[in-house]
Design an enzyme around this catalytic site. Sequence first.
Site, PDB file in Angstrom:
ATOM      1  N   HIS A  91       0.861  -1.195   0.000  1.00  9.65           N
ATOM      2  CA  HIS A  91       0.000   0.000   0.000  1.00  9.65           C
ATOM      3  C   HIS A  91       0.898   1.247   0.000  1.00  9.65           C
ATOM      4  O   HIS A  91       1.970   1.244   0.625  1.00  9.65           O
ATOM      5  CB  HIS A  91      -0.906  -0.015   1.232  1.00  9.65           C
ATOM      6  N   GLU A 161      -4.235   2.080  -7.252  1.00 12.80           N
ATOM      7  CA  GLU A 161      -4.584   3.178  -6.346  1.00 12.80           C
ATOM      8  C   GLU A 161      -3.693   4.381  -6.626  1.00 12.80           C
ATOM      9  O   GLU A 161      -2.611   4.509  -6.021  1.00 12.80           O
ATOM     10  CB  GLU A 161      -4.363   2.755  -4.889  1.00 12.80           C
TER      11      GLU A 161
HETATM   12  P1  PGA Z   1      -9.582   6.102   0.480  1.00 15.04           P
HETATM   13  O1  PGA Z   1      -8.396   5.062   0.684  1.00 15.04           O
HETATM   14  O2  PGA Z   1     -10.798   5.328   0.039  1.00 15.04           O
HETATM   15  O3  PGA Z   1      -9.766   6.732   1.834  1.00 15.04           O
HETATM   16  O4  PGA Z   1      -9.153   7.074  -0.561  1.00 15.04           O
HETATM   17  C1  PGA Z   1      -8.193   4.012  -0.218  1.00 15.04           C
HETATM   18  C2  PGA Z   1      -6.924   3.286   0.148  1.00 15.04           C
HETATM   19  O5  PGA Z   1      -5.924   3.963   0.477  1.00 15.04           O
HETATM   20  O6  PGA Z   1      -6.876   2.061   0.135  1.00 15.04           O
END
Ligand code: PGA
Length: 247
Positions: A91, A161
């Site tokens: 992540h 992401e």
């Molecule tokens: P968010 O986070 O939905 O708060 O943007 C997503 C993530 O970082 O997995």
Amino acid sequence: MLIVANWKAYVEDGAKAKKLFATSKKLKSTHRSDIVLAPPGPLLGMLAMNNKSSVAFAAQDVSSTTGGAKTGEVLASVYANVGATYSIVGHSERRAMGDTNTTITEKLSHALAHGLIPILCIGEHTRDSEGKYLSFIREELTTALEPLAPKDRTKIIIAYEPLWAIGKTATAAIVPADLAEMVSYIRKVLGELLSGKASARSLVLYGGSVEPENAFLLAKDSGINGFLVGHASVDVSAFSALIKNLG
Ligand code: PGA
């Protein structure tokens, strides 16, 4: 759709965790999406230990070590033993705290060795007009997957992401057309790393400000297989609305 609820460090107490779990079980019984909860480690243990429901669990991270004298580290085997099925790996918030390409590959290997399905996060910091972000994505995918055996590469779920879209609101998230373009680019790169048929079966998720307001449109026609949801996954009413909007 596979919806992974990344609770990050938002949930601190057992009562809130139990409430979110109960809500998820109810949602799962009446809606089509599969739900995976990724609570902080001790709360995962509390909820997943005797879980008989069809809501599954993911670790938010696993140790890059193999155990022993490593104070504070939580091994993939520990998560597997208390009932996790998946693990988020790489992540951007972990990368910002020191995860490197090498540790990410180690984490993927440990997760796989203990039967956890890794959810590998990739995503560019910013977008530029020359398409440099595409090479960045290619590089992240290649460096993480290439060291793995071909059959292990097929087990990994990819979570796209983009960092610029994380932790904002629906209006700041990616737009559906750009998401569709990224999903096909990611599948193209996966096609080079996996056999053709296997890459078509790989799951690709999107994360970054997925909220009830944008989930349906992002899901429709983009080719995405699900979402990694952060802040909206720890708010009972927002999470319920999000799952309901997906049908
Ligand atoms: P968010 O986070 O939905 O708060 O943007 C997503 C993530 O970082 O997995």
